[in-house]
Write a protein that holds these residues in place. Sequence first.
Motif, PDB file in Angstrom:
ATOM      1  N   ALA A  44      32.091  19.599 138.312  1.00  0.00           N
ATOM      2  CA  ALA A  44      31.300  20.695 138.887  1.00  0.00           C
ATOM      3  C   ALA A  44      31.977  21.324 140.102  1.00  0.00           C
ATOM      4  O   ALA A  44      31.552  22.391 140.558  1.00  0.00           O
ATOM      5  CB  ALA A  44      29.916  20.185 139.280  1.00  0.00           C
ATOM      6  N   ARG A  45      33.027  20.709 140.606  1.00  0.00           N
ATOM      7  CA  ARG A  45      33.724  21.267 141.765  1.00  0.00           C
ATOM      8  C   ARG A  45      34.457  22.554 141.363  1.00  0.00           C
ATOM      9  O   ARG A  45      34.873  22.697 140.203  1.00  0.00           O
ATOM     10  CB  ARG A  45      34.742  20.275 142.310  1.00  0.00           C
ATOM     11  N   PRO A  46      34.618  23.451 142.316  1.00  0.00           N
ATOM     12  CA  PRO A  46      35.356  24.683 142.018  1.00  0.00           C
ATOM     13  C   PRO A  46      36.777  24.363 141.534  1.00  0.00           C
ATOM     14  O   PRO A  46      37.439  23.487 142.079  1.00  0.00           O
ATOM     15  CB  PRO A  46      35.408  25.406 143.370  1.00  0.00           C
ATOM     16  N   HIS A  47      37.184  25.045 140.499  1.00  0.00           N
ATOM     17  CA  HIS A  47      38.528  24.951 139.924  1.00  0.00           C
ATOM     18  C   HIS A  47      38.825  23.617 139.241  1.00  0.00           C
ATOM     19  O   HIS A  47      39.977  23.366 138.884  1.00  0.00           O
ATOM     20  CB  HIS A  47      39.608  25.267 140.964  1.00  0.00           C
ATOM     21  N   ALA A  48      37.835  22.755 139.084  1.00  0.00           N
ATOM     22  CA  ALA A  48      38.064  21.480 138.406  1.00  0.00           C
ATOM     23  C   ALA A  48      38.231  21.729 136.909  1.00  0.00           C
ATOM     24  O   ALA A  48      37.560  22.583 136.326  1.00  0.00           O
ATOM     25  CB  ALA A  48      36.895  20.524 138.644  1.00  0.00           C
ATOM     26  N   THR A  49      39.134  20.991 136.321  1.00  0.00           N
ATOM     27  CA  THR A  49      39.342  21.046 134.871  1.00  0.00           C
ATOM     28  C   THR A  49      39.294  19.625 134.326  1.00  0.00           C
ATOM     29  O   THR A  49      39.363  18.648 135.079  1.00  0.00           O
ATOM     30  CB  THR A  49      40.708  21.662 134.535  1.00  0.00           C
ATOM     31  N   LEU A  50      39.189  19.544 133.019  1.00  0.00           N
ATOM     32  CA  LEU A  50      39.230  18.228 132.391  1.00  0.00           C
ATOM     33  C   LEU A  50      40.519  17.508 132.763  1.00  0.00           C
ATOM     34  O   LEU A  50      40.523  16.314 133.061  1.00  0.00           O
ATOM     35  CB  LEU A  50      39.109  18.360 130.874  1.00  0.00           C
ATOM     36  N   TRP A  61      42.580  13.606 129.573  1.00  0.00           N
ATOM     37  CA  TRP A  61      41.563  14.668 129.647  1.00  0.00           C
ATOM     38  C   TRP A  61      40.571  14.595 128.504  1.00  0.00           C
ATOM     39  O   TRP A  61      39.396  14.939 128.678  1.00  0.00           O
ATOM     40  CB  TRP A  61      42.211  16.047 129.738  1.00  0.00           C
ATOM     41  N   THR A  62      40.992  14.123 127.331  1.00  0.00           N
ATOM     42  CA  THR A  62      40.054  14.023 126.207  1.00  0.00           C
ATOM     43  C   THR A  62      39.025  12.918 126.449  1.00  0.00           C
ATOM     44  O   THR A  62      37.882  13.029 125.990  1.00  0.00           O
ATOM     45  CB  THR A  62      40.784  13.794 124.871  1.00  0.00           C
ATOM     46  N   THR A  63      39.417  11.890 127.184  1.00  0.00           N
ATOM     47  CA  THR A  63      38.468  10.838 127.546  1.00  0.00           C
ATOM     48  C   THR A  63      37.446  11.375 128.539  1.00  0.00           C
ATOM     49  O   THR A  63      36.246  11.095 128.435  1.00  0.00           O
ATOM     50  CB  THR A  63      39.211   9.622 128.124  1.00  0.00           C
ATOM     51  N   VAL A  64      37.913  12.168 129.499  1.00  0.00           N
ATOM     52  CA  VAL A  64      37.008  12.813 130.458  1.00  0.00           C
ATOM     53  C   VAL A  64      36.010  13.695 129.704  1.00  0.00           C
ATOM     54  O   VAL A  64      34.813  13.680 129.982  1.00  0.00           O
ATOM     55  CB  VAL A  64      37.800  13.630 131.505  1.00  0.00           C
TER      56      VAL A  64
END
Length: 81
Positions: A44-50, A61-64
């Motif tokens: 939910a943080r700004p600019h956060a990605t998987l 990232w797929t686990t996230v």
Amino acid sequence: MLDALAEVERIKDPAERARAATRILRESKRLTELRGEDVVQLLARPHATLRSVGDEVGLHWTTVQSIRDAHLRKSAAQGDA
């Protein structure tokens, strides 16, 4: 948690070991809930990605993505979302 597992493995009485294992399994479910909450909060943080969250917490990232999706599904099913 690993110390708890080692302790359980040292228990000789099967009934006592099963009770101890059950307590640990209940706690591991809570850890899964906490991790889901944390992943959603980090995303939910700004600019956060998987990928950025995955790098930060040491997961692919797929686990996230899977953790996030499972947490959101469970929350929606419980009426929290």
